[in-house]
Structure formats: structure tokens, C-alpha cells
Design a protein around this motif. Structure first.
Motif, PDB file in Angstrom:
ATOM      1  N   UNK A   1       0.849  -1.186   0.000  1.00  0.00           N
ATOM      2  CA  UNK A   1       0.000   0.000   0.000  1.00  0.00           C
ATOM      3  C   UNK A   1       0.883   1.235   0.000  1.00  0.00           C
ATOM      4  N   UNK A   2       0.564   2.156  -0.899  1.00  0.00           N
ATOM      5  CA  UNK A   2       1.390   3.347  -1.074  1.00  0.00           C
ATOM      6  C   UNK A   2       1.539   4.103   0.238  1.00  0.00           C
ATOM      7  N   UNK A   3       2.776   4.530   0.501  1.00  0.00           N
ATOM      8  CA  UNK A   3       3.153   5.285   1.689  1.00  0.00           C
ATOM      9  C   UNK A   3       3.129   4.437   2.954  1.00  0.00           C
ATOM     10  N   UNK A   4       2.763   3.181   2.847  1.00  0.00           N
ATOM     11  CA  UNK A   4       2.781   2.331   4.028  1.00  0.00           C
ATOM     12  C   UNK A   4       3.713   1.147   3.842  1.00  0.00           C
ATOM     13  N   UNK A   5       3.622   0.487   2.706  1.00  0.00           N
ATOM     14  CA  UNK A   5       4.447  -0.687   2.482  1.00  0.00           C
ATOM     15  C   UNK A   5       5.165  -0.555   1.145  1.00  0.00           C
ATOM     16  N   UNK A   6       6.442  -0.405   1.181  1.00  0.00           N
ATOM     17  CA  UNK A   6       7.215  -0.415  -0.051  1.00  0.00           C
ATOM     18  C   UNK A   6       8.019  -1.704  -0.185  1.00  0.00           C
ATOM     19  N   UNK A   7       8.290  -2.393   0.900  1.00  0.00           N
ATOM     20  CA  UNK A   7       9.170  -3.546   0.851  1.00  0.00           C
ATOM     21  C   UNK A   7       8.511  -4.750   1.508  1.00  0.00           C
ATOM     22  N   UNK A   8       8.172  -5.749   0.732  1.00  0.00           N
ATOM     23  CA  UNK A   8       7.676  -7.010   1.260  1.00  0.00           C
ATOM     24  C   UNK A   8       8.419  -8.119   0.550  1.00  0.00           C
ATOM     25  N   UNK A   9       8.971  -9.045   1.329  1.00  0.00           N
ATOM     26  CA  UNK A   9       9.829 -10.063   0.756  1.00  0.00           C
ATOM     27  C   UNK A   9       8.982 -11.216   0.226  1.00  0.00           C
ATOM     28  N   UNK A  10       8.405 -11.061  -0.968  1.00  0.00           N
ATOM     29  CA  UNK A  10       7.675 -12.127  -1.639  1.00  0.00           C
ATOM     30  C   UNK A  10       7.554 -11.752  -3.116  1.00  0.00           C
ATOM     31  N   UNK A  11       7.648 -12.703  -3.944  1.00  0.00           N
ATOM     32  CA  UNK A  11       7.595 -12.428  -5.379  1.00  0.00           C
ATOM     33  C   UNK A  11       6.148 -12.356  -5.855  1.00  0.00           C
ATOM     34  N   UNK A  12       5.741 -11.162  -6.275  1.00  0.00           N
ATOM     35  CA  UNK A  12       4.374 -10.993  -6.770  1.00  0.00           C
ATOM     36  C   UNK A  12       4.360 -10.482  -8.207  1.00  0.00           C
ATOM     37  N   UNK A  13       5.532 -10.342  -8.786  1.00  0.00           N
ATOM     38  CA  UNK A  13       5.614  -9.793 -10.137  1.00  0.00           C
ATOM     39  C   UNK A  13       4.789 -10.566 -11.145  1.00  0.00           C
ATOM     40  N   UNK A  14       4.840 -11.903 -11.050  1.00  0.00           N
ATOM     41  CA  UNK A  14       4.096 -12.721 -12.015  1.00  0.00           C
ATOM     42  C   UNK A  14       2.604 -12.487 -11.866  1.00  0.00           C
ATOM     43  N   UNK A  15       2.137 -12.407 -10.614  1.00  0.00           N
ATOM     44  CA  UNK A  15       0.703 -12.208 -10.378  1.00  0.00           C
ATOM     45  C   UNK A  15       0.240 -10.865 -10.928  1.00  0.00           C
ATOM     46  N   UNK A  16       1.038  -9.821 -10.738  1.00  0.00           N
ATOM     47  CA  UNK A  16       0.663  -8.498 -11.235  1.00  0.00           C
ATOM     48  C   UNK A  16       0.639  -8.498 -12.762  1.00  0.00           C
ATOM     49  N   UNK A  17       1.651  -9.113 -13.367  1.00  0.00           N
ATOM     50  CA  UNK A  17       1.687  -9.171 -14.831  1.00  0.00           C
ATOM     51  C   UNK A  17       0.493  -9.952 -15.379  1.00  0.00           C
ATOM     52  N   UNK A  18       0.169 -11.080 -14.738  1.00  0.00           N
ATOM     53  CA  UNK A  18      -0.979 -11.871 -15.181  1.00  0.00           C
ATOM     54  C   UNK A  18      -2.266 -11.050 -15.101  1.00  0.00           C
ATOM     55  N   UNK A  19      -2.399 -10.275 -14.023  1.00  0.00           N
ATOM     56  CA  UNK A  19      -3.594  -9.447 -13.874  1.00  0.00           C
ATOM     57  C   UNK A  19      -3.699  -8.432 -15.001  1.00  0.00           C
ATOM     58  N   UNK A  20      -2.552  -7.896 -15.427  1.00  0.00           N
ATOM     59  CA  UNK A  20      -2.580  -6.824 -16.427  1.00  0.00           C
ATOM     60  C   UNK A  20      -2.563  -7.324 -17.866  1.00  0.00           C
ATOM     61  N   UNK A  21      -2.495  -8.624 -18.070  1.00  0.00           N
ATOM     62  CA  UNK A  21      -2.774  -9.130 -19.418  1.00  0.00           C
ATOM     63  C   UNK A  21      -4.212  -9.636 -19.488  1.00  0.00           C
ATOM     64  N   UNK A  22      -4.900  -9.606 -18.346  1.00  0.00           N
ATOM     65  CA  UNK A  22      -6.319  -9.930 -18.333  1.00  0.00           C
ATOM     66  C   UNK A  22      -6.636 -11.384 -18.106  1.00  0.00           C
ATOM     67  N   UNK A  23      -5.748 -12.098 -17.391  1.00  0.00           N
ATOM     68  CA  UNK A  23      -5.994 -13.531 -17.220  1.00  0.00           C
ATOM     69  C   UNK A  23      -6.172 -13.902 -15.748  1.00  0.00           C
ATOM     70  N   UNK A  24      -6.463 -15.156 -15.507  1.00  0.00           N
ATOM     71  CA  UNK A  24      -6.646 -15.704 -14.167  1.00  0.00           C
ATOM     72  C   UNK A  24      -5.391 -15.485 -13.327  1.00  0.00           C
ATOM     73  N   UNK A  25      -5.590 -15.051 -12.086  1.00  0.00           N
ATOM     74  CA  UNK A  25      -4.479 -14.883 -11.145  1.00  0.00           C
ATOM     75  C   UNK A  25      -4.631 -15.925 -10.044  1.00  0.00           C
ATOM     76  N   UNK A  26      -3.603 -16.698  -9.753  1.00  0.00           N
ATOM     77  CA  UNK A  26      -3.729 -17.770  -8.756  1.00  0.00           C
ATOM     78  C   UNK A  26      -3.773 -17.243  -7.328  1.00  0.00           C
ATOM     79  N   UNK A  27      -4.870 -16.616  -6.991  1.00  0.00           N
ATOM     80  CA  UNK A  27      -5.109 -16.088  -5.641  1.00  0.00           C
ATOM     81  C   UNK A  27      -6.572 -16.345  -5.289  1.00  0.00           C
ATOM     82  N   UNK A  28      -6.853 -16.331  -3.989  1.00  0.00           N
ATOM     83  CA  UNK A  28      -8.256 -16.394  -3.574  1.00  0.00           C
ATOM     84  C   UNK A  28      -8.990 -15.118  -3.962  1.00  0.00           C
ATOM     85  N   UNK A  29      -8.321 -13.981  -3.853  1.00  0.00           N
ATOM     86  CA  UNK A  29      -8.861 -12.709  -4.327  1.00  0.00           C
ATOM     87  C   UNK A  29      -7.686 -11.792  -4.620  1.00  0.00           C
ATOM     88  N   UNK A  30      -7.932 -10.782  -5.456  1.00  0.00           N
ATOM     89  CA  UNK A  30      -6.832  -9.905  -5.862  1.00  0.00           C
ATOM     90  C   UNK A  30      -7.351  -8.491  -6.071  1.00  0.00           C
TER      91      UNK A  30
END
Length: 909
Positions: A670-699
Motif C-alpha cells: 500500500x502506497x506510503x505504508x508498504x514499499x518492501x515485502x519479501x515475496x515475489x508478486x511480479x508474475x501475479x501483477x503481470x498476469x492481472x494486467x494481461x487480463x488472465x486468471x491470477x492464482x489467488x483467492x482474491x486480488x
């Protein structure tokens, strides 16, 4: 890959003359491959021969020394050559030159190809196989000028001769060519044309960027980049269209060439290199538009690799892993068509940042997810039957299509109404999404059916579909109504067919076999019409002198046989003939040849008309490709304000692997609150922005404009507050103090200056104190479990669960124990670690600032939480604007009255 050994009987005629020509050829680049055609075989020599021996035959024993000087050489069959050419051009990014001997015994360059110029070699590459993904023949050209202050202006041109598409762009860039690198990834070219490079630092950087993107560099002379005739050339190549928007085609005569001289110069070099003006078929066929780098998410090559978007390749470009779960493309590739697979490749490289276009994709995906019956019928019953319209349209455009190609299009057109009917059938269930499906797919397909109406009528009226056996063998005959001679020949062929059927009945009776079941009549390309039985029934042939065995084969491998009473047949099939069938078959083949010769004029007229349908074929391919890819996508994208929230997120590749139990994690940036979290989410964000299923319960994801993973100087210059930065072990490869210093300075710069969302993994425990200084920095760690193993040691179990807070210990020594380091080494390491920890604690005993800062931050976080809960509880819709403003001021005052430094820092921004 074919692995057939070269035939020893092959030899080069006039070796002396051949090698005299070979030695006279100019020196070539290492990435240029030369092949020489000798009738039924090909040869390649020296370094090229070594590559062929290792790549095709998997052994240098296939090489032989030829000529007086013993030149290393390899002979290639036609299949060997085609297979090698495909890998050289489509995978290994080589140029190909093929030489052929003329009747006067002189040699000449017969044809050539490169990754970005496949026009002359397409028939070789795609003759016997359908290549799906990664077969783009796109090529770009780049020219730049320095503008001072470490900045440059880059002109870029793009050409895809397959789709007759041109693009141009001109943009500012830094001294690392970061924007150019993103453009190369988005466009996915195979080759890059540059003006002959000099020895400057900028030229070296440009070369590094292009090679890092796995694109072949081709240097061309300065004269090719002259824009003297560019306007005139474009008038000959382009279709005239009215301009509707910035993204639509640019009309002929537009002033963009003078406004963008570097891009125009680059485009001129492409026109020269691809020889577009040398073929009349190109005139009036190309479209051109401006390419906007900002319309897609930017990716650098480090992120492209780190996110495992596509299968990993070695230095020669060969795919290292064949499992689908090894890459995002492999996981998402459920496409049923070749054009769908190509579009999926492009979409993964071009994630959207326009929320309207993205919501459109997601709405279609939602419709397909909710109605599984529709999804299955479209994918499994309809799309699977469709050909590659992109490739077919190009064949028709070049007037190289066959009657078989026309029939493939005809069959596909007959399938299209069922696609529309499948969607229309579920109109009520689709509700509001039906209008979108109708606009994107049903209406365009219905219009294309009208466009192809005359095409299907032509084939219905000209082709003889009653010749079932011919159609099944992909051979087509024109109806005999068009010509009296065709009618006469067709009557004769019918008579012979009836006689062959009688011969078939007689043979079954003589051999006491059941006609059509245990004995069959078939057409064999090398023999004509023959009888066929399985080896179980072959004994009926023995001692029967009326029949002659032609061959026994299995899986297409055939060999000649002689009649032998002692012949014992393995589980193959046997083909045989008698004198009556032989005579009838020969007569039938003669009649067939005469019929084909007589129908040539009609076929030529049919194909001349059919070639005019190349453009609607290309349009149809685009529509079906989009439908195919969206059928593979799912999961809507939430909206928010500078927020990335993933509940129970899983890596799409890892969770699909067998015997792997993946631990899901929650992610919040969250902007101004969390800039650094040690987990790879790049793939999930990219998948969301090509318009496909994201392997999460919610996003919930706010659109990001870039995903960067290298974090060099260029990345810091090109990123923005809306970028996502992924850092894995920044500072490795340096000394401890240098590495920590770099990691600290860069992370602090990202957090306070760039204010980008960032995922930062580090082995420097001291980095955790950044959270005490920077309010938006938050520590997380991956949990692990240690326990005694009963042998004076401990066992380590990685739990892969991400938890708040910094890690309270290092597990390096435990890992060493797990891999059975000697006990003496383990004990020595524990002693030294204890000494260093004691020294660190003693040296910092008097410094309590870190602990105090943590207390202030925890207190501040509680104040912020209380503030947010209070805001959420209020019924704002019942208050007037003035009352709401007063209430908000009161809540804010309560938060600030506490005098907490952490809260004050957030408010200061």
C-alpha cells in the motif's frame, strides 16, 4: 530434430571447381550460415559443418574431409536441411545463405533468410510442419543521436512482412537505453538493423541492450538510412486510410516523416533491407501506425527473465526445459489455434495499462469462466478445427496458395456459424457480457461470413466433393461440367473405378478374406492402387502366385520383399497386387494425370479469385486468435488506490508441478505504508494486467506502468511512483560493506525518492533497520523450523510462509549441516559466529536508538489503524459536505495530537 545419417554415396561433382568458388566467397560473420545445394543433397563446410554435425547428427563422426586440403564437410538430406534451417532462423537467430549451381556450372546465391526476413525461405520452413509460437518474422531498425546530459533521442521502425504492418516511434532515452529495451521486449523482433557501429561507449551500450534481448544485430551502411525517398516509397507501399485516432493507420502523405526524422530514417533502412520495393505484390498492401511505448507496461530484460515468462533457452537459443510448468507461457498456453499461441506470446510481452481495455478483456474472461459449457464447446469442438489463417492469408497474398489451401479455408468458413451460435445460445446466461461478446466476436464473424459468401459459393460450384476418397487424401478435382473433355475423362475414370472394385471383390473371394475388413483397397503414393492385409492375414498370400507382395511396413517405414514361402511376418501390414489391379491402377493414374492437366485452367482461375480474399483471412485470424487466448484467461481485476493486495497468492508455475505442495501467502503493498515485502508478486501483477486468471483467492491491483528487476542506474531513471520493482539479493558479488552500502542507499532512494512499490529480498540482516528510518519500509521474513536430529545436530525445515517482522537468526550453518559438512567445520563456524555476534552486541550496547524507533513506529501504526477504523465507522453519506469536512478534521486532529514521529512523517509525505 531429424537425426538421419548422411548417405555415404553422395559426392560433390567437380570438387576442385566447387572449392575454388567456396574459397572465393567473402568472409562472413559467425552468425551467418552457408549451405550449398547439390541436387538431392546439401553440403556445409568448416565451422558450419561442425555446427551441423553436432546439432543434426549429435556427433562429429558425420563429418568428412573433402578436397585437396581436407576441408571439414557435412552432407545433409532434404529433411536434414529443412530441420536445420528452421532451427537456425527461428531458434538460434542465425542468417542463412543457400548457394546453387547454374547450368553453366557457375555458382550463385539462390536465396537467403534471416530471423527478420523469412520471405524467401517460408516454403522451406513451413512445408512439412506447422510452427506455432515464436515464429514472428518482425524486424526493427534503430538510429539515435545524443542530446547531452546523458540523454539521447531514439528513432525506431518496425516491419512485419507477414502481416504487412509497419510502425514507427521516436522517443527520449537515457544513456542505458532503458526505453529502447522495453520497446524491444514489447515488439518482440527477431532482428535489429543498426547503422554501422563505431567504438563509442554509446554504441557498446546499444549492442549490449540488443543482445541482452536475444535479438540478432545486423549492421547496414549509412546510405541505407537515407530518408531521401522515404515519402515516395511509402506512397507505393501503403494503403490509403483515413486517420481516426493516434493509433489508427497514418494516411499516405502525412507529415510524420519530417516530424520524426530518426524514425523515418530507420524505416528507410528496413525498406532497403527487406527489399519491399522489389516485389509488386507489396504495393498498396502495408499499413503504418505510430507505436506508443507508454500504452503497455514496461519490462526490462531482467524482469523478463526473472519472471520466467517463456521457456528458458541456452546460448544458442535452444529451449532447455520442455515442461509447460517451467514458464508462464507454458502454464497459460491452452490455445487451440496457432494464431492464438502467437497472440498469447505478444500479450505476455505487452501487459495493458489502459483500464478500459483491461476491463473489456476481463469481462469476456468472466463470461467464459461462469459458463463452462460455452468455454468447452468453443475450445474443444470449434477452435480446434481451424487452420492458421495468418499463414494462409500470406500464401494467398503472394499467390502461392494451392487448391488444398482454398479447401481448408472453405472448411473453416463452414465452421464459423457454429461459433456464433454457441455464444448466442447462452445469451440469457451471459446477461450484460453478451453485448460485449457480440461486439467483439459475433458481429465481426457474421460480417466476415458475408465477405466470404462468394468464396464458398465458388468452391461449392467448382469442386467435386463427391470424390470422397480424393478429399480424404487432400486432393481435389474440379467438377467435370465445365468442359466436355473433363466429362469424357471423368466417365472413363468411373469405369476404371468400377472395374477396380470388381477386382477387389475377386481378390477377397480368392483369398477367403472379408472385403473391407480383413482386406482393403487403398491408394499408395509410390505404388498406385494396392491391396492391404494385416500380418495376421498374410498367410493367405503364401504360395498364391496370382499375387505379388510389394512391401511390409509399420509406422511409415517400408522395405521391399520377395515372395518367400518361409517368410515369417512380424506385426506389420503387407501390401500386394495382382496383374489385373496393376493394369487398372496404371490406367487410372494416366486418366487422373490427364484430368488434372485439363482442369489446370479452371484451377488457375479459381486461385486467382481466391487470392483476393487474403485480407479478410487475416482479419478472421485476428478475431479468432483473440477469442482463443481469452478462453484461456480468468479472474477479474479489482480496483484500488495505489494498492496491490493478493490473498493466498501462489506462483502459477510452481503450483502446477507434480509432487510440490506450494505454500500460499498474503501480499499487501500500500502506497506510503508498504514499499518492501519479501515475496515475489511480479508474475501475479503481470498476469492481472494481461487480463488472465491470477492464482489467488482474491486480488486487488492498481495498474503498474513497469516491472523492473535489475535496479541499475537506468532503472532508477526510468521508473516512476507507479512502477513495481523486484530486487533479489542486491549487492551480491561485492564485499560485505560495499554490498550493504549499495543495498541501503538504493532501497532508501526507491522508498523516499521514487516511491515505487518494491519487493526487496536481502541476506543483509542489517537492512532490517531501514524500517526504523523509513516509515514506508516494512520487514517480512520466511519462516523455517529447526529441531534436533538425534546426532548432535539439527534439522532444518523451510516452511515458506511469509510472516511480519525481521528474521531473528541466520540458517546458514543449519543448511551446511543438512548437506553433511564435516562436524569439525560446523563447530568452527558456530564458534566464529558466536564471537562475531558478541562483538556486534558489545559494540552497540550503548545505542538504544534502534529500539526506541521501533517502539515509536509500532505506536504510530496503532494510531493509523485507529484512525482508519474511525473513518470506516462513520456514516459519511448522511453528512453534508461541511459536516464531513469538520468530522474528518476532528479525526485527523486526534491522530496528530499524540505527537508521534511516525505519524508526522506520513503526513509530511
Amino acid at each position: 530434430m531429424a537425426n538421419l545419417q548422411a548417405k555415404s554415396k553422395w559426392s560433390i561433382d567437380d570438387e576442385i571447381g566447387f572449392f575454388s568458388f567456396y574459397k572465393s566467397l567473402p568472409e562472413k560473420a559467425d552468425t551467418t550460415y552457408r549451405v550449398f545445394e547439390h541436387g538431392e543433397f546439401y553440403s556445409t563446410h568448416e565451422k558450419d559443418a561442425i555446427l551441423a554435425a553436432k546439432h543434426i547428427f549429435k556427433s562429429v563422426s558425420a563429418m568428412k574431409e573433402l578436397g585437396r586440403k581436407g576441408v571439414p564437410s557435412v552432407f545433409l538430406s532434404q529433411l536434414n536441411f529443412e530441420s536445420l534451417a528452421r532451427d537456425l532462423l527461428l531458434v538460434m537467430q542465425y542468417r542463412l545463405e543457400v548457394y546453387r549451381q547454374l547450368p553453366n556450372r557457375k555458382w550463385e546465391l539462390a536465396y537467403k533468410g534471416s530471423p527478420g526476413y523469412l520471405n524467401e525461405v517460408e516454403e522451406i520452413l513451413f512445408k512439412n510442419v506447422d510452427i506455432a509460437e515464436q515464429t514472428s518474422s518482425a524486424v526493427i531498425a534503430v538510429k539515435y543521436i545524443l542530446t547531452g546530459g546523458g540523454q539521447s533521442t531514439v528513432g525506431l521502425a518496425f516491419a512485419d512482412s507477414r502481416s504487412c504492418e509497419l510502425m514507427y516511434a521516436e522517443f527520449s532515452d537515457n544513456d542505458h537505453f532503458s526505453n529502447l529495451e522495453s520497446a524491444i521486449i514489447q515488439l518482440g523482433p527477431k532482428e535489429c538493423i543498426v547503422q554501422k557501429l563505431d567504438s563509442t561507449h554509446e554504441a557498446a551500450t546499444l549492442t549490449e541492450v540488443i543482445k541482452r534481448s536475444r535479438v540478432l544485430i545486423t549492421e547496414r551502411p549509412k546510405s541505407d538510412f537515407s530518408m531521401k525517398n522515404i515519402d515516395q516509397d511509402l506512397k507505393r507501399l501503403l494503403k490509403t486510410k483515413k486517420k481516426k485516432s493516434d493509433q489508427d493507420e497514418v494516411p499516405v502523405g502525412a507529415s510524420w516523416t519530417s516530424d520524426h526524422p530518426l524514425a523515418a530514417s530507420s524505416l528507410s533502412s528496413l525498406i532497403h533491407y527487406l527489399e519491399l520495393l522489389s516485389k509488386d505484390e507489396n504495393f498498396g498492401e502495408f499499413r503504418i501506425r505510430k507505436f506508443d511505448l507508454s500504452q503497455f507496461m514496461k519490462l526490462d530484460s531482467a524482469a523478463y527473465s526473472a519472471l520466467n515468462l517463456f521457456p528458458e533457452r541456452n546460448t544458442q537459443g535452444i529451449v532447455q526445459h520442455s515442461k509447460p510448468v517451467d514458464s508462464l507461457y507454458g502454464v497459460l498456453n491452452n490455445c487451440q489455434t496457432v494464431q492464438g499461441q502467437r497472440l498469447l506470446t505478444r500479450w505476455i510481452k505487452q501487459p495493458l495499462i489502459d483500464v478500459n481495455h483491461l476491463e473489456e478483456r476481463l469481462s469476456v474472461v468472466e463470461a467464459f469462466v461462469e459458463i463452462s459449457e460455452l468455454r468447452r464447446s468453443l475450445a474443444d469442438e470449434h477452435l480446434k478445427k481451424l487452420p492458421d489463417f495468418d499463414r494462409l492469408s500470406k500464401k494467398f497474398h503472394r499467390k502461392k496458395a494451392s487448391l488444398q489451401d482454398s479447401y481448408r479455408v472453405y472448411q473453416a468458413i463452414k465452421q464459423l456459424p457454429y461459433i456464433c451460435e454457441s455464444m448466442e445460445k447462452h445469451a440469457e446466461e451471459l446477461e450484460s457480457n453478451y453485448n460485449l461478446l457480440r461486439e467483439m466476436f459475433i458481429a465481426p464473424i457474421r460480417q466476415l461470413l458475408l465477405d466470404f459468401e462468394k468464396f464458398t459459393e465458388m468452391l461449392d460450384s467448382t469442386l467435386d466433393f463427391k470424390m470422397v476418397g480424393w478429399v480424404e487424401r487432400h486432393e481435389y478435382m474440379v467438377k467435370c461440367d465445365f468442359d466436355p473433355e473433363l466429362q469424357r475423362l471423368r466417365s472413363k475414370m468411373t469405369e476404371v473405378e468400377e472395374e477396380m472394385e470388381e477386382a477387389f471383390t475377386d481378390a477377397a473371394t480368392q483369398l477367403k478374406l472379408e472385403k473391407g475388413k480383413t482386406i482393403k483397397l487403398e491408394l499408395a503414393p509410390q505404388f498406385g492402387y494396392v491391396f492391404r492385409v494385416t500380418c495376421k492375414e498374410e498367410k493367405a498370400l503364401r504360395q498364391n502366385k496370382r499375387f505379388t507382395t510389394l512391401d511390409t511396413n509399420k509406422a511409415g517405414v517400408s522395405f521391399s520383399t520377395a515372395r518367400n514361402p518361409a517368410f515369417t511376418c512380424p506385426p506389420f501390414v503387407t501390401r500386394f497386387i495382382n496383374s489385373q489391379l496393376q493394369q487398372l491402377s496404371d490406367g487410372y493414374q494416366d486418366l487422373r494425370a490427364s484430368y488434372e492437366a485439363q482442369q489446370d485452367a479452371v484451377v488457375t482461375e479459381i486461385m486467382s479469385i481466391a487470392c483476393g480474399y487474403a485480407e479478410p483471412m487475416h482479419t478472421l485470424g485476428d478475431v479468432l486468435a483473440k477469442l482463443d487466448v481469452l478462453l484461456s484467461f480468468a479472474q477479474p481485476l479489482g480496483t484500488g488506490s495505489n494498492l496491490i493486495k493478493l490473498d493466498q497468492c501462489r506462483h502459477p508455475c510452481v503450483e502446477r508441478q507434480d509432487d510440490v505442495s506450494f505454500i500460499a501467502n498474503d501480499v499487501l503493498l500500500k502506497k506510503e505504508e508498504h514499499n518492501f515485502i519479501i515475496v515475489t508478486v511480479g508474475v501475479a501483477v503481470l498476469m492481472a494486467q494481461i487480463g488472465c486468471f491470477v492464482p489467488c483467492d482474491s486480488v486487488t491491483v492498481t495498474l503498474v506502468d513497469a516491472i523492473l528487476a535489475r535496479v541499475g542506474a537506468g532503472d532508477c531513471q526510468s521508473s516512476s511512483a507507479n512502477s513495481l520493482i523486484i530486487v533479489d539479493e542486491l549487492g551480491r558479488g561485492t564485499s560485505t560493506y560495499d554490498g550493504f552500502g549499495l543495498a541501503w542507499a538504493i532501497s532508501r532512494h526507491v522508498a523516499l525518492e521514487l516511491k515505487s512499490a518494491c519487493l526487496f529480498a536481502t541476506h543483509f540482516h542489517e537492512m532490517t533497520s531501514l524500517a526504523d528510518e523509513v516509515p514506508s519500509a516494512v520487514n517480512y521474513h520466511v519462516t523455517a523450523l529447526t529441531s534436533a536430529d538425534g546426532n548432535d545436530g539439527t534439522s532444518l525445515t523451510m516452511l515458506y510462509q511469509v510472516r511480519p517482522g525481521s528474521c531473528d537468526r541466520s540458517f546458514g550453518i543449519h543448511v551446511a549441516e543438512c548437506v553433511d559438512f564435516p562436524r569439525s567445520v560446523i563447530n568452527a563456524a558456530k564458534r566464529k559466529a558466536a564471537e562475531l555476534e558478541d562483538s556486534y552486541v558489545t559494540g552497540n550496547a550503548e545505542d538504544g536508538d534502534g529500539s526506541d524507533r521501533r517502539k515509536v513506529k509500532l505506536s504510530g501504526q496503532r494510531i493509523v489503524q485507529d484512525f482508519l477504523h474511525s473513518v470506516k465507522r462513520e456514516k459519511w453519506n448522511e453528512l453534508s459536505d461541511s459536516e464531513a469536512a469538520a468530522k474528518l478534521s476532528e479525526l485527523k486532529r486526534k491522530a496528530t495530537d499524540a505527537g508521534n514521529e511516525y505519524v508526522d512523517g506520513i503526513l509530511r509525505g
